[in-house]
Design a protein around this motif. Structure first.
Motif: not given
Length: 1991
Positions: A47-52, A1-15
């Motif tokens: 990608t980050f993975r948590w074995p659950v 069992m695992a939870l996977l999070v794939h963080l793609k982009t963060v946009s509209e940042l200032r500066g």
């Protein structure tokens, strides 16, 4: 069992800024990498993975925070994104783009795009579709790309990624492809020394293939960000690109190939200590003795009388034969004792101590001429007690100590700058208290649970604990112990042992030992060493030593008890413990003392007092740990254990131990509190708690017994087949996992670094292209690793059980790793092609530092032991550190063997494992281990090879959490293994003939096969393929492909009788081909690789082989690639290595130069008479001609022969070449004499000269001038010249020189410094000492300029830099010289730089001449012939002992059609092939002249610590023993002798110069000897027959020694080398080839007549012969070489050094002149006359008898140092009331003086029993003392001054101007030398120390010193005291100076009358009156009566 999070982009940042993301789920956070300088969009793509462990609840949250990253300040939060996972749980896959909220929960513009997946238990999410997490890159690109980089990592194979597993990379990767195409030719490293399990594993569930590799993404992306387009490929670091692409799924960890324990084995050590002198000893008029103590041995110097600065110069040697651990803990103690004699032990003045380890850790293992600070251990507030100057050196076997060259030590010592302290220790050390707090111990072994216990029980009726433990602590030579706790297995002490010592201490380790108190003798139960370097940090942000409170584990012998424990040594801490003994809770603290505090107890005795107890929980919360193990294979069980059933036992601490194991801790286990779960790292939802509380889970710690089955003659195996037994143990330990995690992270970084560095070394060694790129990659990886450590280690700081050491260590580790990461980054930029080697050295330092930091001093979980038991006896064991097995959900923190299959080799315990017994494998286990918290154990089977079912114990049937007791594999695969055994080289010699009959045995799983036996070789070429059929491997095919089991190859020596001898072992991994793969490039066929063979810890050769494991598919063997190649008919059914795998051959010709044989020893007691040499290489060979009579002429008559042979194209695969010498006996019998294997032919391969290299342009002329001063100009010119330039540079002999010479001739009186030394005064020794000074100066400059010796060698190896380098150095020397010369006469006298007179010098080599000139093997090589077995360590047979002779000759190897240019050269003689122009080898008569100058540091041979050395010279039959001229009691004798021997080469060519110790009775002992091969010197092109002097002169001390003049030598060299020249042009010019040399053209003869000559310029050409193109080489200069003396009884340890040189003159040439006179300078006789005129201001000591006035009875005493017994006293000036004394008294001191060494020479008998006089050399120092004479008690000492006659302060003109500072050196007083001034008069201060140890002025003396030579003294005699001749007048003393009891009236007159005369007169009157009165009274009654009676 695992939870996977794939963080793609963060946009509209200032500066603009650096961004970082933090993703948190169930309290477990991951950080993304830092994106640098991004503007509005941050493209994380990670990608980050948590074995659950438990199902995800719908209400759980996922939180993502985005920060602005800052290196310095804390990160600033931009916004947060929170998401409830309801939708994720339902759909298993969600993609979201959402805005963030800020701190105040307000929505901000910034948006985030994320994809979340959930893999539930039921596997609802299947395998993912291809495009899932990969961007738009097509897969093909991806595959192609990975192949290219895979090719670069040695050991990885292209396109070997499992089909299901795709690598996951950033898009930036595409850009790196540019410069890569030429690169993957590098392929895999040929020397893959164990390429096993290279890459870090992923610990996941069995469905592992489906997930992308995550979490290590950072490395790649960092790279992707940095790579712009089209960057040059050099800047791409490979390691980081290949971080993910390597292919091993890694369920196996790397086995350790070295077997034998090295600790604990005794070795030879020698500690040598020279006590030179002591200074500033505290105390008045003492007689000091220095006591030197090492361990328990004591030695004393002689006693020096009444002096505070004694001079000893005595040498002591202590020999030990102990193990390194004991040796390095021994304490060296140097103490000074005052007035010790036979009856009294004397009083200690002060002592100094350090351990041997500190000395050994110094560069060169020594301290040289350093001052030890003495302190008084009984009075710590007292301050320092003086200094002792000494040399301390520790030598182990094989260490060579470079002693600085012993010359005349004249420099005034700077004591403070040369203290005997290691680098970094402050000079002012403070006193400190070391508190060792001992709290309690646990788990002690039940000591006498034997017969005695039962008897006791019967008597007493109760069973008491039968052990009485106490703890003993050793530190710095002192020991303290706690009280004894009677009968207790869990003793509680709560005591502290306090040591007082200086801080920082010079003793590295503290030994803590639990002992059992017993009436008979106490035994150690366990020992622990605390290394103070690991628990403190001396940096500026460091911390004092601190430890705990923490548990430390002790290991030792096994816990089954016998009356006599054979492994008792292990409990003393020697060697590796084989079982857990106990754990001890202790703490250590250090407090720096304020010594000014009056309450302080000032003694350093060890104290023991109570300590405050600490709480139970201070060492951490008790947690339940779970250890699981599965035995997958047990094979290679030694046949001794093959007949009884075998079982394996696993223990951790006492848990699992059959004898006295614990099932639970005795202390109540903490119950779980609700809420407790959340703190734990495991992410587990509390609603789904485990069924069991662990209560009913029993441990199973051993496998069921099973009878082994036979594998082959030597080994058995256990037939586990598909049923693999398991063990599991529950245990309770304080939870200190964080410590282990940090250590693991550092270990991972270090492992990666080590592996990378090994690769780089291999690449350099095998000359692969681009090692620098790999090194850059390694550094990149290192800096990423360090960065990762910083982010991981900082997590949970707030632990209550964190000790101070934990916090401080973490801080310092973080600092260290941060700086290491930065250094690595900056180094990475500096790595260039030519700096790889230097940088590699720096990286090795990183590695050592990492290993040091990773070693955790505070233990937590004990190590795991695996024991093999056979019929209840413990047979063999393996020990696995618990940190390596520890589970963590963070990849980097995971132990390196956790959840992996580890190959363990079991070894014998303790001493049984030493030596050959330790090399045989007792058993080989494939063992899977997992250790972690019980709560985390859901994952414990994740790393096992897949395809099994669990078998539970019957009781635990339906329950999920119960571990299995065995595993049954349902999947199995059939394979065939092909082992291609090609050849081995440099094997171990196992037979007495010096050869072996080797065969190899290959083990795979439970099968074994052997190659054929090849007789009599150390380099067998088996060329054989072994096929193993019907191999069954359990598990999934795919995993087997990536991680096959390892193959063990053992090499044996076949003996005709008895069993085969073990010769070494190595491991390999096969290359696996699955049934569905094609057998085609790039992976197949496999290439041959070299595998390093080990025997114990030593390397024992290399094996060249390849291994492939082929899966047998459904169609059976028909699908396998055919075994092509004929079955070799001659060799029977032996299959050769197939064509695609064996190397490609081409034809080579090997030419052999046969010169001769030397020093052949007897074979089987018969002399060798008709030897022949056989050369063999790859089956072909050639024989030399026969030597018909070895005695008469051991040279061959046919010089050159050749043979042709097929050798591999790849030079690294060249087979070795064997040289064997046989003796041809009668009747056609041959006996092998000895053999030699040339393992690498590379140095003999002829490479034709490159046509493109610039040849010297013959039109250009290079002019080299010869300056008479320093040979420098030439090189500066050289540097500027281009090889092809046509420039003609002419430098004339410097004009100024000539002028100077003229000026000097006129030499005026005002310039005493400038005067040219008188020729007649100068002798050879002047030249020698001047040269030594020069050498020291050069060495000093080398240190200053930081030019390391190694660097120099490297410089030399890169040819281009040779010239300039040396040029610079010499230029520096030139500048120094100029500086000295320009100093004017005025300041010359004051300046400390003494102006050196101009003396011709020679070259002093601080080592053997051979090492400077490459053993003189420029064309004639010497090969040592060996015979007999290679020694194992304990036999100690070194190569010297196995040498039976030497073969002289050479080899030349080249590809066959020889390039034409060679054969076309003029004068080419085809019979000599490549060896053109070699001299004939007919016998030749030579006059050998040996000059022996002196010996230094001889090993003492007599009991008194001295020796009586003399020289013995042996050459052929000549044996000269110079016994009459032995030098009495000297360890640094000056011999100054020359010996002439006539010898004929080649019969007599080995010269032995030995130093013997003369003994009055018995035979003389050999101290040491040195051997010189004269023949190689004689024939060398370096012309080592007679050294070439610096200048040419025909008379005087520098006379030319060679019978040939320089011009004749030059002509001869030109002729031999076919060089054009020499053309002597106009006077002062000569042209050789295209070089023109200039120099002086005239010479002076004895009478000062000038004659024209060409010799100077010829000499100039000879001195620069190395610059002549083609034939040039350095010619040996006039020199003295320093050779180490060795003694065969003490192999490898230097016994002293000998300085000598050898000249050789052929007898057919003109005879040489008489030998130089180098006899030691005779000391010159002098007489020193000292007149003591007056004293003044002497302190007044006595109180007057009558009047109480202060006065002193002064006399002056004087002596020359070393002659105290000849001290002279003036008469006494009695009763001085003002401190003034008048003496007019003359002392006479005759003495012998050596001007060159500035020493007085004294010869005297040491004691009344001495046979002869001993010569001492001591500095010339005059001591003057003032005393107060007492008649009835001892005289009182008042003050003293010591004047060094060579440089003492000029006396003051008057008593007023004479101050104390003159003597202490605080004011600059002009220094004078009595040897220059001859007569000096003046006032000098006399000093003594007061109570506070400070100097005070106690008087002044007016003296006159007058020095005369003995002759002058004879002509002009004077009397002693005030006697004739030339008497001094009586002093005009005041009337008061007399002795009162001899002249009582006089004293009454002077003392009473002067002062009290009026008083006396009054008293007199009074008396008279009283008298009158009395008389009156007396007579009154009579008169009255008369009157009355009227008479």
């Amino acid at each position: 069992m695992a939870l996977l999070v794939h963080l793609k982009t963060v946009s509209e940042l200032r500066g603009r800024g650096d961004r970082i993301a933090k993703v948190t789920f169930r309290g477990q956070s991951f950080y993304s990498r830092v994106l640098e300088n991004c503007e509005d969009v941050a493209d994380f793509d990670e990608t980050f993975r948590w074995p659950v462990a438990s199902n995800i609840d719908r209400t759980e949250m996922l939180e993502i925070q985005i920060f602005n990253y800052s290196k310095v300040f804390s990160n600033k939060l931009i916004g947060t994104f929170r998401m409830v996972l309801q939708k994720v749980v339902e759909e298993n896959h969600v993609e979201v783009t959402e805005t963030l909220i800020d701190d105040n929960n307000a929505i901000i513009k910034t948006r985030l795009c994320v994809e979340v997946r959930y893999q539930a238990t039921d596997g609802k999410v299947g395998s993912w579709d291809d495009g899932d997490f990969l961007g738009d890159e097509s897969l093909q690109e991806e595959e192609k790309d990975s192949q290219e980089t895979d090719g670069l990592l040695p050991g990885s194979r292209p396109s070997s990624r499992p089909p299901g597993e795709k690598s996951f990379r950033s898009k930036g990767r595409e850009k790196t492809k540019g410069g890569r195409d030429g690169e993957h030719k590098a392929g895999r490293s040929v020397f893959s020394a164990m390429k096993l399990g290279k890459n870090r594993p992923h610990k996941e569930d069995p469905q592992r293939q489906d997930e992308p590799a995550v979490l290590e993404m950072e490395d790649l992306d960092h790279l992707a960000i940095r790579l712009g387009d089209g960057l040059d490929p050099d800047s791409v670091s490979l390691a980081s690109v290949t971080a993910l692409t390597t292919n091993v799924s890694n369920k196996r960890s790397k086995p350790d190939i070295k077997m034998e324990p090295s600790a604990g084995r005794p070795m030879d050590y020698q500690v040598s200590i020279t006590v030179i002198e002591a200074r500033q000893l505290v105390g008045l008029n003492m007689d000091p003795v220095v006591c030197v103590e090492v361990g328990d041995d004591k030695k004393y110097t002689s006693m020096k009388e009444s002096t505070n600065c004694p001079y000893y110069n005595e040498y002591f040697v202590f020999d030990f034969h102990v193990s390194p651990d004991i040796m390095f803990d021994k304490i060296i103690k140097i103490s000074v004792i005052h007035s010790k004699n036979l009856l009294r032990s004397g009083t200690l003045v002060g002592s100094f101590k350090m351990d041997v380890g500190t000395v050994y850790a110094q560069p060169e293992h020594q301290f040289y001429h350093k001052w030890a600070i003495l302190s008084d251990p009984d009075d710590i507030s007292a301050g320092l007690k003086g200094y002792v100057k000494c040399d301390v050196a520790v030598v182990g076997k094989g260490d060579n100590i470079k002693t600085p060259h012993k010359a005349n030590e004249t420099e005034e010592d700077d004591i403070e700058g040369n203290l005997l302290l290691p680098e970094g220790v402050p000079a002012e050390r403070q006193w400190a208290r070391f508190y060792v707090k001992i709290y309690r111990a646990e788990g002690l072994p039940r000591m006498n649970t034997s017969l005695m216990a039962n008897v006791k029980k019967a008597f007493i009726g109760e069973n008491k604990d039968l052990v009485d433990p106490y703890v003993q602590v050793f530190f710095a030579g002192q020991k303290g112990k706690t009280s004894v706790q009677k009968s207790s297995y869990e003793p509680l002490w709560n005591e502290q042992v306090i040591f007082t010592d200086l801080f920082p201490p010079l003793c590295k380790r503290m030994k803590v030992q639990i002992r059992d108190s017993d009436k008979v003798n106490d035994v150690a139960i366990g020992t622990h060493f605390i290394d103070l370097r690991k628990i403190s940090n001396d940096g500026d942000r460091g911390f004092l030593p601190t430890l705990g409170p923490a548990w430390v584990n002790m290991y030792g012998s096994t816990r089954n008890y016998t009356l006599l424990d054979e492994h008792q040594d292990l409990n003393e801490g020697l060697g590796e413990g084989v079982s857990f003994r106990a754990r001890l809770m202790l703490a250590l603290a250090v407090e720096i003392l304020d010594t000014s505090n009056p309450e302080l107890t000032s003694s350093t005795e060890v104290q023991v007092e109570q300590a405050t107890p600490v709480s139970e929980s201070c060492t951490g919360k008790m947690e339940e740990f779970f250890l699981f193990g599965a035995f997958l294979e047990a094979s290679m069980i030694d046949r001794k254990n093959g007949d009884k059933p075998v079982t394996f036992e696993v223990t951790i601490g006492n848990y699992g131990n059959e004898v006295d194991g614990l099932s639970r801790p005795q202390r109540p286990r903490p119950r779980k509190e609700p809420g407790d779960e959340e703190e734990v790292d495991l992410i587990q939802n509390s609603s789904d708690d485990e069924g069991d509380d662990g209560g009913d889970l029993a441990s199973v710690s051993s496998t069921p017994p099973m009878r082994p089955q036979i594998t082959d003659r030597n080994y058995f195996h256990l037939p586990y087949l598909e049923r693999k037994p398991c063990i599991y143990i529950k245990s309770w330990w304080p939870d200190q996992r964080r410590r282990l995690y940090n250590a693991n992270i550092m270990d991972h970084i270090a492992d990666k670094l080590e592996e990378g560095l090994n690769d780089v070394q291999e690449m350099i060694k095998t000359e692969k292209s681009y090692p620098e790129r790999r090194l850059r990659g390694v550094l990149e990886e290192l800096s990423c690793g360090c960065h990762r450590f910083l982010s991981l280690a900082d997590k949970d700081q707030g632990h209550s059980s964190c000790t101070r050491l934990d916090r401080e260590r973490l801080k310092s580790c973080m600092r260290e790793l941060e700086s290491m990461g930065q250094q690595a980054r900056s180094l990475r930029a500096q790595v260039k092609r030519h700096t790889v080697r230097d940088k590699l050295r720096l990286c090795q330092n990183f590695l050592q530092k990492l290993r040091f930091l990773a070693d955790e001093p505070q233990h937590s979980i004990p190590d795991v032991f695996v024991w093999m038991m056979s019929s209840n006896k413990r047979v063999a064991y393996a020990r696995v550190p618990s940190k390596d097995l520890l589970f963590s959900i963070v990849e980097e923190e995971l132990g390196k063997d956790c959840a992996k299959v580890k190959t363990l080799f079991l070894k014998l315990p303790g001493k049984r494992g030493f030596g050959s017994a330790g090399w045989t494998v007792q058993a080989k286990l494939e063992l899977y281990l997992w250790l972690g918290l019980s709560k985390q154990r859901k994952d414990f089977l994740c790393g096992l090879p897949c395809g099994f079912e669990e078998v539970k114990a019957a009781q635990g049937l339906g329950l999920h959490p119960f571990p299995p007791i065995s595993l049954v594999y349902t999947k199995k695969q059939a394979f065939q293994l092909r082992a291609h055994m090609y050849q081995a080289r440099s094997l171990f010699a196992a037979d007495s003939s010096g050869l072996s009959d080797p065969f190899a045995r290959v083990f795979f799983i439970n099968q074994s096969q052997c190659t054929e036996v090849l007789n009599e070789t150390l380099c067998p070429t088996w060329d054989q393929m072994l096929v193993f059929d019907n191999l069954e491997l359990y598990g999934e095919a795919q995993e087997l492909r990536d991680d096959p089991p390892i193959i063990v190859i053992e090499i044996y020596d076949q003996d005709s009788m008895g069993k085969a001898d073990f010769m070494g072992r190595t491991f390999a991994k096969p290359l696996v081909k699955m049934a569905d793969e094609a057998y085609c490039p790039p992976r197949f066929p496999p290439q041959l690789e070299y595998y390093q063979i080990y025997r114990g810890n030593a390397t024992a050769g290399d094996l060249l082989a390849a291994f492939e494991l082929l899966q047998i598919g459904p169609a059976g063997k028909a699908d396998l690639p055919p075994i092509n190649g004929p079955v070799d008919v001659d060799r029977g059914p032996i299959m050769p290595v197939p064509v695609g795998i064996r190397p490609v051959l081409s034809k080579y010709r090997v030419e052999v130069l046969f010169w001769g044989l030397r020093d052949l020893k007897r074979v089987n007691l018969a002399q060798v008479d008709r030897p022949r040499v056989d050369i063999e290489c790859a089956g072909k060979g050639v024989q030399s001609s026969l030597i018909h009579n070895y005695k008469k002429n051991p040279n061959f008559n046919t010089l050159v022969k050749w043979f042709e042979v097929d050798l591999p194209e790849n030079e690294l695969l060249h087979p070795p070449l064997n040289i064997r010498v046989v003796d041809c006996r009668a009747f056609g019998r041959y006996t092998l004499v000895g053999s030699h294997a040339v393992s690498s032919l590379r140095r003999f391969i002829y490479r034709p000269r490159d046509g493109s290299a610039p040849s010297w342009n013959s039109t250009g002329e290079v002019v080299v001038s010869m300056e008479p001063e320093v040979p420098i100009k030439k090189l500066e010119t050289m540097v500027k010249l281009d090889a092809t330039s046509d420039a003609i540079i002419k430098v004339d002999v410097a004009e100024e020189e000539k002028k100077k010479k003229k000026k000097k001739k006129k030499g005026t009186a005002e310039e005493p410094e400038e005067e040219e030394p008188d020729e007649s005064m100068l002798d050879w020794w002047s030249k020698y000492f001047a040269s030594i000074d020069t050498m020291k100066e050069q060495l000093r400059q080398q240190e200053v300029s930081g030019i390391d010796v190694e660097d120099k060698e490297e410089m030399d190896s890169s040819e281009g830099l040779k010239g300039p380098m040396k040029g610079k150095e010499k230029a520096r020397a030139a500048k120094e010289e100029k500086k000295k010369r320009t100093q004017g006469p005025g300041q010359g006298s004051e300046a400390p730089e003494k102006k050196k007179p101009k003396i011709d010098e020679l070259k002093v080599y601080p080592k053997e001449l051979e090492s400077e000139f490459d053993n003189f093997e420029d064309w004639l090589h010497t090969f040592n012939l060996l015979r007999g077995k290679t020694g194992d360590d304990e036999d100690g047979s070194t190569e010297e002992e196995r040498t039976v002779g030497r073969f002289k000759g050479s080899l030349c190897v080249y590809k066959v059609p020889l390039p034409e240019d060679v054969s076309r050269e003029a004068g080419y003689d085809p019979t000599y092939g490549m060896f053109q122009g070699i001299p004939s080898n007919d016998p030749i008569n030579v006059l050998v002249r040996i000059y022996v100058v002196r010996a230094t540091d001889l090993h003492p041979a007599d009991i008194n610590g001295k020796a009586d050395p003399y020289i013995a010279v042996r050459l052929g039959k000549t044996d000269i023993r110079d016994k009459e001229n032995y030098i009495s009691k000297q360890l640094n004798p000056v011999f100054g002798k020359s010996f002439d021997i006539e010898a004929s080469f080649p019969m007599e060519s080995m010269l032995t110069v030995a130093v013997y110790d003369w003994d009055l009775v018995g035979t003389d002992d050999l101290i040491g000897e040195t051997k010189i091969d004269l023949e190689n010197r004689f024939y060398s092109k370096h012309r080592a027959t007679c050294g070439i002097a610096h200048t040419y002169s025909i008379h005087g001390y520098n006379i030319w020694r060679d019978p040939m003049k320089p011009s004749q030598i030059l002509t001869r060299l030109c002729k031999e080398g076919k060089v054009d020249g020499p053309h002597f042009g106009p006077p002062g010019r000569v042209k050789v080839a295209n070089h023109v040399f200039t120099g002086p053209s005239e010479i002076e003869d004895e009478n000062g007549q000038r004659k024209p000559t060409d010799e100077h310029v010829a000499l100039s050409a000879l001195r620069h012969w190395e610059d002549i193109p083609r034939v040039g080489c350095r010619l040996v200069p006039e020199h003295v070489e320093t050779r180490p003396l060795l003694n065969p009884d003490k192999p490898g340890i230097e016994q002293g050094r000998l300085e000598l040189w050898v000249d050789m003159f052929p007898m057919d040439m003109p005879a040489p002149g008489t030998p130089l006179d180098i006899s030691p300078r005779k000391p010159k006789k002098y007489e020193l006359r000292v007149i003591v005129w007056n004293t003044d201001e002497v302190v007044l000591e006595d109180d007057d008898f009558f009047t109480g006035e202060k006065s002193s009875d002064i006399f002056v005493r004087g002596w020359l140092k070393g002659q105290q017994e000849d001290k002279q006293d003036t008469d006494v000036h009695y009763h001085s009331l003002t401190g003034e004394g008048n003496f007019n008294w003359r002392y006479l001191f005759p003495f012998d003086y050596l001007a060159a060494e500035e020493k007085i020479v004294i010869s005297k008998k040491e004691s009344m029993f001495s046979w002869d006089e001993t010569e001492y050399k001591i500095p010339a120092r005059l001591t003057l003392q003032i005393w107060d004479a007492d008649h009835f008690s001892a005289d009182d000492f008042l003050g003293a001054i010591e004047l060094d006659l060579n440089r003492f302060p000029r006396g003051a003109k008057t008593a007023k101007q004479c101050t104390m500072e003159m003597a202490t050196g605080e004011v600059d007083v002009p220094l004078v030398s009595i040897f220059k001034q001859k007569r000096v008069k003046g006032w000098w201060p006399l000093l003594a120390r007061n109570e506070n140890d400070e100097f005070e002025l106690t008087g002044k003396v007016e003296a006159e010193l007058h020095l005369l030579t003995a002759e002058e003294a004879e002509k002009n005699p004077v009397g002693l005291a005030r006697n004739e001749p030339d008497p001094l007048e009586k002093p005009n003393r005041p009337d008061t100076s007399f002795i009162w009891f001899l002249n009582p009236l006089k004293s009454a007159r002077y003392f009473l009358w002067h002062t009290y005369r009026w008083l006396l007169l009054k008293l007199l009157l009074l008396l008279l009156l009283l008298l009158l009165l009395a008389l009156f009274l007396y007579s009154v009654p009579g008169y009255l009566a008369k009157k009355i009676l009227g008479a």
